[in-house]
Motif scaffolding. Structure first.
Motif, mmCIF file in Angstrom:
data_model
loop_
_atom_site.group_PDB
_atom_site.id
_atom_site.type_symbol
_atom_site.label_atom_id
_atom_site.label_comp_id
_atom_site.label_asym_id
_atom_site.label_seq_id
_atom_site.Cartn_x
_atom_site.Cartn_y
_atom_site.Cartn_z
ATOM 1 N N VAL A 1 88.130 48.920 25.659
ATOM 2 C CA VAL A 1 88.713 47.726 26.266
ATOM 3 C C VAL A 1 88.543 46.522 25.340
ATOM 4 O O VAL A 1 87.470 46.288 24.782
ATOM 5 C CB VAL A 1 88.058 47.442 27.632
ATOM 6 C CG1 VAL A 1 88.488 46.078 28.172
ATOM 7 C CG2 VAL A 1 88.402 48.550 28.615
ATOM 8 N N ILE A 2 89.604 45.760 25.173
ATOM 9 C CA ILE A 2 89.566 44.500 24.434
ATOM 10 C C ILE A 2 89.536 43.362 25.459
ATOM 11 O O ILE A 2 90.452 43.252 26.282
ATOM 12 C CB ILE A 2 90.805 44.334 23.532
ATOM 13 C CG1 ILE A 2 90.863 45.454 22.492
ATOM 14 C CG2 ILE A 2 90.800 42.969 22.846
ATOM 15 C CD1 ILE A 2 92.165 45.471 21.701
ATOM 16 N N PRO A 3 88.519 42.529 25.476
ATOM 17 C CA PRO A 3 88.465 41.426 26.452
ATOM 18 C C PRO A 3 89.742 40.597 26.415
ATOM 19 O O PRO A 3 90.177 40.150 25.356
ATOM 20 C CB PRO A 3 87.245 40.612 25.998
ATOM 21 C CG PRO A 3 86.367 41.610 25.307
ATOM 22 C CD PRO A 3 87.314 42.548 24.606
ATOM 23 N N GLY A 4 90.337 40.438 27.593
ATOM 24 C CA GLY A 4 91.545 39.635 27.701
ATOM 25 C C GLY A 4 92.849 40.395 27.594
ATOM 26 O O GLY A 4 93.906 39.845 27.886
ATOM 27 N N VAL A 5 92.808 41.670 27.204
ATOM 28 C CA VAL A 5 94.038 42.437 26.994
ATOM 29 C C VAL A 5 94.235 43.444 28.125
ATOM 30 O O VAL A 5 93.381 44.290 28.385
ATOM 31 C CB VAL A 5 94.023 43.171 25.635
ATOM 32 C CG1 VAL A 5 95.256 44.064 25.493
ATOM 33 C CG2 VAL A 5 93.957 42.165 24.491
ATOM 34 N N GLY B 1 92.812 48.409 30.959
ATOM 35 C CA GLY B 1 92.307 47.370 30.077
ATOM 36 C C GLY B 1 91.515 46.312 30.806
ATOM 37 O O GLY B 1 91.080 46.481 31.942
ATOM 38 N N SER B 2 91.348 45.169 30.163
ATOM 39 C CA SER B 2 90.548 44.068 30.693
ATOM 40 C C SER B 2 91.286 43.346 31.806
ATOM 41 O O SER B 2 92.506 43.221 31.779
ATOM 42 C CB SER B 2 90.226 43.082 29.558
ATOM 43 O OG SER B 2 89.640 41.906 30.069
ATOM 44 N N ALA B 3 90.527 42.858 32.784
ATOM 45 C CA ALA B 3 91.122 42.097 33.889
ATOM 46 C C ALA B 3 90.701 40.632 33.851
ATOM 47 O O ALA B 3 90.918 39.900 34.807
ATOM 48 C CB ALA B 3 90.715 42.709 35.219
ATOM 49 N N GLU B 4 90.125 40.172 32.740
ATOM 50 C CA GLU B 4 89.619 38.804 32.677
ATOM 51 C C GLU B 4 90.462 37.923 31.765
ATOM 52 O O GLU B 4 91.055 38.391 30.795
ATOM 53 C CB GLU B 4 88.170 38.795 32.170
ATOM 54 C CG GLU B 4 88.025 39.314 30.742
ATOM 55 C CD GLU B 4 86.609 39.197 30.204
ATOM 56 O OE1 GLU B 4 85.941 38.173 30.509
ATOM 57 O OE2 GLU B 4 86.185 40.101 29.474
ATOM 58 N N ALA B 5 90.513 36.641 32.126
ATOM 59 C CA ALA B 5 91.110 35.641 31.251
ATOM 60 C C ALA B 5 90.001 35.094 30.364
ATOM 61 O O ALA B 5 88.977 34.611 30.863
ATOM 62 C CB ALA B 5 91.742 34.516 32.067
ATOM 63 N N VAL B 6 90.174 35.195 29.058
ATOM 64 C CA VAL B 6 89.085 34.909 28.124
ATOM 65 C C VAL B 6 89.204 33.509 27.522
ATOM 66 O O VAL B 6 90.259 32.884 27.554
ATOM 67 C CB VAL B 6 89.044 35.961 26.994
ATOM 68 C CG1 VAL B 6 88.712 37.329 27.559
ATOM 69 C CG2 VAL B 6 90.376 35.993 26.241
#
Length: 581
Positions: free
Chosen positions: A137-141, A151-156
């Motif tokens: 997982v790539i943070p934000g993607v 993938g990631s579920a966060e807004a970075v």
């Protein structure tokens, strides 16, 4: 791998800071991206044709409320003719509803949520290595694999802004010569206003101060006319913003700086520097939004109106810094009359511009989840509110027309003398400003002006009729004056008492114009050359003693007199002397 970044700007004069940040960050880490920008006014097929001229592996779009629907249309078209291109969306309009958008639009491959420099670079790196960017997982993607959203579920956010290079290059200065230069010295916001996305995490980060000062000097050295800061709250940290404001005040330049400032955080220091900075150097945007405490409490915002007046009034009165103030229609608990009170409060300061905005239920914003206020809004971007629990649609509709009328006449600043006078009458008289502009709007609608495209002179004639119908001769005469100086004498009409200037009209005062000794006491270095030159620059008109006095004209006689107006404003209006031999 060929990577192209794009966006659909709302106007030609706009440019994308976000794309340039992505490109600069990628280049600093060994990746090369191309940028192609379009506008929402361009035909989709023209955009498609231009995009497909490029050899593209990854195509990224920056998405905002003004371009999201058209962007999705372009995405579908691109995928239809170039199905192998990987489509990546980013920006505030997609950062908080990634799953919803991926489910709705199968042609989107990835969504970058939040600040994209690190996340987009990591995604491109993964794709270059033959990975899909979803595992690991790539943070934000966020993206799709075999029909599943993964993938990631966060807004970075980028924690260390010093890792992001300066976004502009020498080549940009040629491309952006006639466009607005956007810039930022910080990201985030210390507040949590529920109609906005900037304060979602309550974090503020700053670019290194010394670097920012060097970059501002770079803009000056490259002859940039205006730098528009996109910092959400420019004045939130004195150690950061005060040296920048001192630089703006003290460095010799014709450049203009646009700053968004929070009035609650302004102290005497900020007020004083904005009162003494060279004229035209700085302009500020002040978001008040409402002066109604119950409304402000509902949207998690605090305004101390007496404090705001104390901070802002001296800046406006000093006349060196352009002050733009904002209101929002459709906030909780603010009905038509209470909005009128907020309008009157702000108008009492006589800002250079008073912007009337309309609440938008942005994806990810708190107001979008506030069911108790019975919001009815456009389901498509920009999600503008149509009615609330206290503001029916007919009121919103009328306020839309009022906003248009107010923008044409007050905010355009073409009639600043006229509305400066009217403002004084409204602030100190029996009629309040909101009622006055409501009357003007009703007259505008009654004439059907909202249904046709009017030329400038048509709008001026409307104002002239409106002022005379109000019995306001001074406003009508000041409108004549403003029309002459705002349009350099080129907009004329018998209907507003401004006939075309002729040699015959000027020859009534021929003795004055030919007497260079007397004329030069009013017009320094005056010499008589030819009637055409005089006719182009000077206009002779009659006016009341009250209007002449308001214009600052001295020694007004009791009888009839003729005022000379210099349309270039090189000399102040004066009364032409009579009985010259």
């Amino acid at each position: 791998m060929n990577v192209v970044l794009s966006t659909l700007n709302s106007k030609f004069i706009h440019s994308s800071l976000a794309l340039r940040y992505l490109k600069a960050y990628g280049e600093a880490h060994g990746q090369a991206y191309d940028i192609v920008e379009y506008t929402i006014n361009m035909p989709v097929l023209h955009i498609l044709s231009d995009i497909t001229e490029h050899d593209i592996d990854v195509l990224g779009f920056a998405c905002y409320i003004w371009n999201i629907e058209m962007t999705l249309h372009v995405v579908d078209m691109v995928k239809a003719v170039r199905p192998d291109i990987k489509i990546v969306l980013g920006g505030p309009e997609v950062s908080f509803t990634a799953d919803e958008l991926l489910e709705r639009c199968p042609n989107i491959d990835y969504i970058v949520q939040g600040e994209g420099e690190e996340a987009f670079h990591a995604l491109v790196t993964a794709l270059q290595l033959g990975n899909d960017g979803l595992n690991p997982v790539i943070p934000g993607v966020r993206g799709r694999r075999n029909g599943s959203i993964l993938g990631s579920a966060e807004a970075v956010e980028v924690r260390d802004l010093s890792t992001i290079p300066f976004p502009y290059t020498e080549e940009d200065m040629d491309d952006l010569e006639h466009k607005i230069i956007y810039y930022e010295s910080s990201r985030g916001c210390p507040f949590s206003c529920q109609y906005c996305l900037s304060g979602n995490k309550n974090t503020v980060r700053f670019f290194p101060q010394e670097r920012t000062l060097e970059e501002l000097q770079w803009f000056i050295d490259h002859g940039v006319k205006q730098v528009k800061f996109v910092d959400r709250t420019f004045n939130c940290a004195p150690k950061h913003h005060r040296p920048l404001m001192e630089f703006m005040r003290d460095t010799e330049t014709d450049m203009n700086y646009h700053l968004e400032m929070e009035p609650e955080l302004m102290t005497d220091w900020e007020t004083n520097i904005l009162c003494e900075t060279p004229p035209g150097r700085i302009q500020i945007e002040v978001g008040v939004q409402s002066t109604h405490k119950k409304t402000l409490d509902a949207i998690n915002r605090y305004n101390d109106w007496p404090y705001i007046q104390k901070s802002i009034r001296p800046i406006i009165q000093a006349g060196r810094t352009h002050v733009h103030m904002d209101l929002i229609v459709g906030l909780p608990h603010e009905d038509f009359n209470r909005f009128g009170q907020s309008f009157n409060d702000l108008f009492s300061l006589q800002p250079h511009a008073l912007q009337i905005g309309f609440l938008k239920l942005l994806k990810g914003s708190g107001v979008r989840r506030m069911r108790e206020y019975k919001y009815v809004a456009d389901p498509l971007a920009p999600y503008e509110v149509l009615s609330t629990h206290v503001l029916p649609y007919d009121d919103v509709r009328f306020l839309k027309y009022l906003e248009d009328v107010f923008e044409r006449f007050y905010n355009s600043e073409r009639f600043r003398t006229t509305f400066g006078y009217i403002g004084q009458q409204l602030i100190h008289g029996e009629t309040d400003a909101f009622s006055y502009f409501c009357d003007m709007t009703r007259a505008w609608l009654k004439e059907g002006n909202h249904k046709v495209n009017l030329k400038d002179i048509d709008q001026i004639e409307f104002l002239y009729r409106f002022f005379l119908a109000k019995g306001d001769t001074i406003a009508a005469e000041l409108l004549q004056y403003d029309t002459l100086v705002s349009y350099r004498g080129k907009v004329r009409s018998e209907a507003v008492g401004l006939p075309k200037q002729t040699k015959e009209l000027l020859q009534v005062g021929e003795a004055f114009w030919r007497n260079e000794e007397i004329a030069s006491t009013f017009i320094p270095n005056y010499t008589f050359k030819e009637w055409r030159k005089i006719r182009q620059q000077y206009v002779e008109m009659t006016m009341s003693r009250e209007t002449a006095s308001y214009l600052g004209i001295q020694h007004i006689p009791e009888g009839a007199f003729t005022v000379i107006i210099d349309v270039n404003q090189e000399v102040a209006p004066f009364i032409r002397p009579e009985n010259i031999q």
